[in-house]
Write an enzyme that holds these catalytic residues in place. Sequence first.
Site, PDB file in Angstrom:
ATOM      1  N   ASN A  68       9.778  -2.638   2.303  1.00 51.59           N
ATOM      2  CA  ASN A  68      10.033  -3.158   1.100  1.00 51.59           C
ATOM      3  C   ASN A  68       9.115  -2.628  -0.012  1.00 51.59           C
ATOM      4  O   ASN A  68       8.764  -1.132  -0.294  1.00 51.59           O
ATOM      5  CB  ASN A  68       8.676  -4.349   1.219  1.00 51.59           C
TER       6      ASN A  68
ATOM      7  N   ARG B 234      -8.311   4.658  -0.713  1.00 51.98           N
ATOM      8  CA  ARG B 234      -7.079   5.622  -1.005  1.00 51.98           C
ATOM      9  C   ARG B 234      -6.583   4.354  -2.121  1.00 51.98           C
ATOM     10  O   ARG B 234      -6.259   2.502  -1.130  1.00 51.98           O
ATOM     11  CB  ARG B 234      -6.572   5.970  -0.375  1.00 51.98           C
TER      12      ARG B 234
ATOM     13  N   LYS C  68       5.751  -2.878   6.344  1.00 52.09           N
ATOM     14  CA  LYS C  68       4.832  -3.278   7.084  1.00 52.09           C
ATOM     15  C   LYS C  68       5.570  -1.704   8.059  1.00 52.09           C
ATOM     16  O   LYS C  68       4.538  -1.127   8.716  1.00 52.09           O
ATOM     17  CB  LYS C  68       4.485  -4.246   7.942  1.00 52.09           C
TER      18      LYS C  68
ATOM     19  N   ASP D 281      -1.707  -1.718   8.139  1.00 51.88           N
ATOM     20  CA  ASP D 281      -0.526  -0.778   8.902  1.00 51.88           C
ATOM     21  C   ASP D 281      -1.267   0.574   9.543  1.00 51.88           C
ATOM     22  O   ASP D 281      -0.154   1.032  10.132  1.00 51.88           O
ATOM     23  CB  ASP D 281       0.102  -0.841   7.596  1.00 51.88           C
TER      24      ASP D 281
ATOM     25  N   GLU E 268       8.656  -8.705  10.441  1.00 51.86           N
ATOM     26  CA  GLU E 268       8.774  -8.640   9.268  1.00 51.86           C
ATOM     27  C   GLU E 268      10.459  -8.510   9.126  1.00 51.86           C
ATOM     28  O   GLU E 268      10.930  -8.640   8.050  1.00 51.86           O
ATOM     29  CB  GLU E 268       8.745  -7.776   7.975  1.00 51.86           C
TER      30      GLU E 268
END
Length: 403
Positions: A109, A384, A138, A351, A239
């Site tokens: 995505n 992060r 993902k 993830d 997904e």
Amino acid sequence: MFREKRQEVILGLLDKNESLSVNYLARFFFISKETIRKDLSELAEKGVIQRYHGGARILRRVLLSEISKANQLNIEALLKKINSQKAINQKTARGDKMTGQVCILGSFNMDIVSKVARFPHGGESIMATSNTLCPGGKGANQALAASFADANVHFACKVGDDQFGQLAYEHLSSSNIDSLTLYKSATQPTGSAVIFVSEQNGENMIAIDSGANKTVTEDEVARLEPHLKQAGILLVQLENNIDATINAIMLAKALGVKVILNPAPYSDGILPYLHQVDIVTPNETEASLLSGIQVCDLNSARQAAEVIASHGVNTVLITLGSKGSLLYENNKFSHIPALPALAVDTTGAGDAFNGALSAAIAKGKNIHQAAVYATAFASLAVEREGASNMPSHQSVLQRLSQH
């Protein structure tokens, strides 16, 4: 132009464009389509490209890029590398797996990330402190995580024939991911997601338009067989269209490959196939939906894990955010505590965990050791910004040595 030179030019064009039609190539060279078809057939026999109706796409782009960096596209050098790879394939066909090899079928995505002071209430408009367009999904995030966790990764996904699809190709082919299968939909756009990230605590809210991710065909899954034969692990999520995910799971099991399922976002269509899965990794929400038990603490997580295991899955690993994770295997529970982290963006935490878990298992770690490693990896990832911004393997080892 001589045939060999013409084929070198074809490879160069495919390297830049990923796929081209027979009509385009015939016009480019001012020759017949039949001649182009013969060229493409010869290149396909050499394992350099993949034919499809009306055209061809490049294969093994990473190998090709190494050769073409200095604009010295050399078929003999390319074939030498590919023949070496075929020797590996022949070895794995006899039952040997490449150590540390992970195959991932998943989503890509383009993420539109808005950082906000707090989440808006219903009907409320608020000002974002920043908006960022970045690659995600993902599958892509988990593939990146596994590659940063020092695994050899093959990633397969599907995008649209649009600008975001081109960005996906450029992003993934220049990443740490070792090899890539990028399918393209002629009817659906590249998947996208709108993400709110709260500056209060790093938590996120996500809305996804799956687009091409939901159009993976049975034939496209079947083309992953040579990559699965080399892999020790298949990692999938939900997904993509559910039938494609199930087909990939069944193919992996037929080839004797261990399957890890991250059941996100939840779909009850996967329930009848849990017995084909070796390890399932739901978070609290997904574990609640899989089991029918509201997971809110370790005790309820234990109850949910037993219900999920009753569907026939060998190992259940429930991630519990700041409470760590709960492992249920062979009728025994094990709690893996979370490591302290200063959360900046939790968007890719799950993830990061799943990619690192798959990498560690593929490299020979047992499930408990892999979960500890994945916990450390995820604790660094949330420090992060960006779901695809993953820590290095060495930094994970350092954090583990500190805790």
